[in-house]
Enzyme design. Structure first.
Site, PDB file in Angstrom:
ATOM      1  N   TYR A 142       0.852  -1.185   0.000  1.00 48.23           N
ATOM      2  CA  TYR A 142       0.000   0.000   0.000  1.00 48.23           C
ATOM      3  C   TYR A 142       0.886   1.233   0.000  1.00 48.23           C
ATOM      4  CZ  TYR A 142      -3.591   3.340   1.563  1.00 48.23           C
ATOM      5  OH  TYR A 142      -4.458   4.410   1.677  1.00 48.23           O
ATOM      6  N   ASP A 230       9.025   2.668   0.375  1.00 45.48           N
ATOM      7  CA  ASP A 230       7.952   3.318   1.114  1.00 45.48           C
ATOM      8  C   ASP A 230       8.101   2.879   2.573  1.00 45.48           C
ATOM      9  OD1 ASP A 230       5.658   4.071   2.414  1.00 45.48           O
ATOM     10  OD2 ASP A 230       4.334   3.635   0.706  1.00 45.48           O
ATOM     11  N   LYS A 258       3.606   8.382   9.383  1.00 46.67           N
ATOM     12  CA  LYS A 258       3.300   7.723  10.662  1.00 46.67           C
ATOM     13  C   LYS A 258       4.255   8.115  11.796  1.00 46.67           C
ATOM     14  CE  LYS A 258       0.230   4.475   8.557  1.00 46.67           C
ATOM     15  NZ  LYS A 258       0.311   3.817   7.283  1.00 46.67           N
TER      16      LYS A 258
HETATM   17  C1  PLP Z   1      -0.189   4.374   5.920  1.00 45.14           C
HETATM   18  C2  PLP Z   1       0.641   4.182   4.700  1.00 45.14           C
HETATM   19  C3  PLP Z   1       0.640   5.099   3.647  1.00 45.14           C
HETATM   20  C4  PLP Z   1      -0.313   6.256   3.591  1.00 45.14           C
HETATM   21  O1  PLP Z   1      -0.124   7.149   4.627  1.00 45.14           O
HETATM   22  P1  PLP Z   1      -1.352   8.121   5.044  1.00 45.14           P
HETATM   23  O2  PLP Z   1      -0.767   9.005   6.078  1.00 45.14           O
HETATM   24  O3  PLP Z   1      -2.432   7.206   5.537  1.00 45.14           O
HETATM   25  O4  PLP Z   1      -1.769   8.845   3.825  1.00 45.14           O
HETATM   26  C5  PLP Z   1       1.536   4.910   2.605  1.00 45.14           C
HETATM   27  N1  PLP Z   1       2.384   3.875   2.602  1.00 45.14           N
HETATM   28  C6  PLP Z   1       2.406   2.963   3.587  1.00 45.14           C
HETATM   29  C7  PLP Z   1       3.397   1.854   3.540  1.00 45.14           C
HETATM   30  C8  PLP Z   1       1.521   3.077   4.660  1.00 45.14           C
HETATM   31  O5  PLP Z   1       1.516   2.139   5.613  1.00 45.14           O
END
Ligand code: PLP
Length: 422
Positions: A142, A230, A258
Site C-alpha cells: 500500500y 515506502d 506515521k
Molecule cells: C499508511 C501508509 C501510507 C499512507 O499514509 P497516510 O498518512 O495514511 O496517507 C503509505 N504507505 C504505507 C506503507 C503506509 O503504511
C-alpha cells in the site's frame, strides 16, 4: 452517556460508512465500531467508557503509546506559538536534520501532511528525475490512495475487495504495473521507479525473503530505474534507520509518515541531494502544501524521535517477540493453522499453515473467515486488534509485559472460540 451504536447511527448519516477512512467501519469484521473518547499509553477508552488494550495505535503512528507526555508538552508548547505560518521554521529544519542523519543515503527531504502525499510526490520525483513514466509496484503493498498507486493496494483496499477504486480512470493506471511480492520483477528501460514496502505491512506482515531487496536493487541498477522504499510504516519503527538500516539495501527515493509525526498528520519524501535538486523551487518537479512542515507536527515528531534510542527499539522488539511467540502458541493450541511473522517491533497474524510470502497467500488466509471471529472474541475481552485481516499488529513502548501476557491469555480463549465456530 452516548452509546457507540447511537454515535454510529449519527455518523453514518453524515460520513460515508460513518468513518473518515474505510477500514475503521468494521465492514470486514462486522459489527459496530467503537468511538474513541480518549487514549493513554497502551489503552483507549470508547464513548461508553469501555477500556481496550490497543494494538492499532493509529496503524503504527503512535510508537510510544497514546498521549505520550513528552510529545504532548511539545505539541502544547508549539501550539501556543502559532499553529501554521506559511513560512519556514527551525522545527522543520531540525526534523529534516534528524531524518537525514539517521537514514543512510538520505540527504534531503520535503515534508508533506500525509503518507499518501509523500508516496505520490516520491513517484512524481522519480518520474521527473528519470524522464520515464512507468511505475512498477508489488501486489499487496500500500502506498496511499493516489490514483496511480491504488491497484492491488492491500490494507483497506483489500478489505473492500476492490482491485483499485472506482473513479480512477484507466489512463491513471496505464503506466502502473503490478507484480507479485517476493519475486524479482524483470524491468525495462521505460521504468521510472520500482516502489516497495521493504517489509510489507499492509497485507498483514510479509517480510522480504533473503536476497529479495538486494536483487530488486540490482534490477533497478541494470535498467536505470529508481528504487523507492515506502517506509511510511517501517521508518523509525524497525529502528532509527528504518528498513534501510535493517536490510542494508539503499533505495534512491524514500517515503515516510506515521512515526515521524509523533501522532500528528505528517509525511516526508526524500533522496540524495542530486535527486532532490529536481524538486521545486530548485528544479522542475512541482510539489508543495499549505500545512507541509507544520510546526505542531514537526514538534511532535521531534519529541517522539528524541525518545527513540536504540535501547528502546531493543525493548520494543523484545515485547514484539514475546507477543509473537505467545500468539503463535495460543492459536496453535486451539488447533488452528497459524503464522505469526515478526520483524523487529512489527508483528503479523495469519490463519495459515505455511509462511505467507505474497498477497495471494495473504488472501487465502483472510478467506478462512477466522479473523473476524478472532477479532470480536478479543474485543469482547478488552483487546483491540485492527478491524481487518490485512493490518499489522502494533505493540507500543507503552505495552507492559503484563499487558502482553494478558493478550496471549485472551488469544488462547479467542482461538478456542474460532475453533468452535468452524
Ligand atoms: C499508511 C501508509 C501510507 C499512507 O499514509 P497516510 O498518512 O495514511 O496517507 C503509505 N504507505 C504505507 C506503507 C503506509 O503504511
Amino acid at each position: 452517556m452516548t452509546t457507540n451504536n447511537e454515535l454510529y447511527q449519527r455518523a453514518i448519516n453524515v460520513l460515508p460508512g460513518g468513518v473518515n477512512s474505510p477500514v475503521r467501519a468494521f465492514l470486514s469484521v462486522g459489527g459496530t465500531p467503537y468511538f474513541v473518547a480518549r487514549a493513554s499509553g497502551a489503552h483507549v477508552w470508547d464513548e461508553e467508557g469501555n477500556e481496550y488494550l490497543d494494538y492499532v495505535q493509529s496503524y503504527g503512528a503512535s510508537i510510544l503509546g497514546h498521549a505520550d507526555p513528552v510529545v504532548l508538552s511539545a505539541i502544547t508548547e508549539a501550539a501556543a506559538l502559532g499553529s501554521t505560518f506559511g513560512a519556514p521554521t527551525l522545527s522543520e529544519v531540525r526534523l529534516a536534520e534528524e531524518l537525514t542523519s539517521c537514514v543512510p543515503g538520505l540527504e534531503m527531504i520535503r515534508m508533506t501532511s500525509s503518507g499518501t502525499e509523500a508516496a505520490m510526490s516520491a513517484i512524481r520525483l522519480a518520474r521527473g528525475a528519470t524522464g520515464r513514466s512507468k511505475v512498477v509496484k508489488f501486489a499487496g503493498c500500500y502506498h496511499g490512495h493516489t490514483d496511480s498507486l491504488l491497484a492491488a493496494g492491500g490494507s483497506g483496499v483489500a478489505n473492500q475487495g476492490l482491485v483499485g477504486s472506482a473513479g480512477v480512470p484507466s489512463s491513471a493506471v496505464a503506466d502502473t504495473v503490478v507484480v507479485p511480492f517476493n519475486v524479482v520483477p524483470e524491468l525495462d528501460t521505460d521504468v521510472a521507479v520500482l516502489a516497495i514496502e521493504p517489509v510489507a505491512a499492509n497485507m498483514g506482515l510479509v517480510p522480504p525473503e533473503p536476497g529479495f531487496l538486494e536483487a530488486c536493487r540490482r534490477e533497478c541498477d541494470r535498467v536505470g530505474a529508481l528504487l523507492l522504499f515506502d517506509e511510511v510504516i517501517t521508518g523509525f519503527r524497525l529502528g532509527r534507520s528504518g528498513a534501510t538500516g535493517w536490510s542494508g539495501v539503499a533505495p534512491d527515493v524514500w517515503a515516510f509518515g506515521k512515526v515521524i509525526g509523533g501522532g500528528l498528520p505528517v509525511g516526508a519524501f526524500g533522496a540524495s541531494r542530486e535527486i532532490m535538486a529536481n524538486v521545486a523551487p530548485l528544479g522542475p518537479v512541482y510539489q508543495g502544501g499549505t500545512l507541509s512542515g507544520n510546526p505542531l507536527a514537526t514538534a511532535a515528531g521531534l519529541a517522539a524521535l528524541s525518545q527513540l534510542t536504540d535501547d528502546r527499539y531493543d525493548e520494543l522488539t523484545a515485547k514484539a517477540e514475546r507477543l509473537a511467540n505467545g500468539l503463535a502458541r495460543a492459536v496453535a493450541g486451539a488447533g488452528l493453522p497459524v503464522q505469526v511473522p515478526q520483524v523487529g517491533p512489527l508483528v503479523g497474524l495469519f490463519f495459515a499453515d505455511a509462511p505467507v510470502r505474497d498477497y495471494d497467500d495473504a488472501k487465502i488466509a483472510a478467506d478462512t473467515g477466522l479473523y473476524p471471529v478472532f477479532f470480536h472474541a478479543m474485543l469482547e475481552r478488552g483487546i483491540a486488534f485492527a478491524p481487518g485481516p490485512y493490518e499489522a499488529i502494533f505493540p507500543s513502548l507503552a505495552h507492559s509485559d503484563a499487558d502482553i501476557d494478558r493478550t496471549i491469555e485472551a488469544a488462547a480463549e479467542a482461538a478456542t472460540d474460532c475453533a468452535n465456530s468452524q
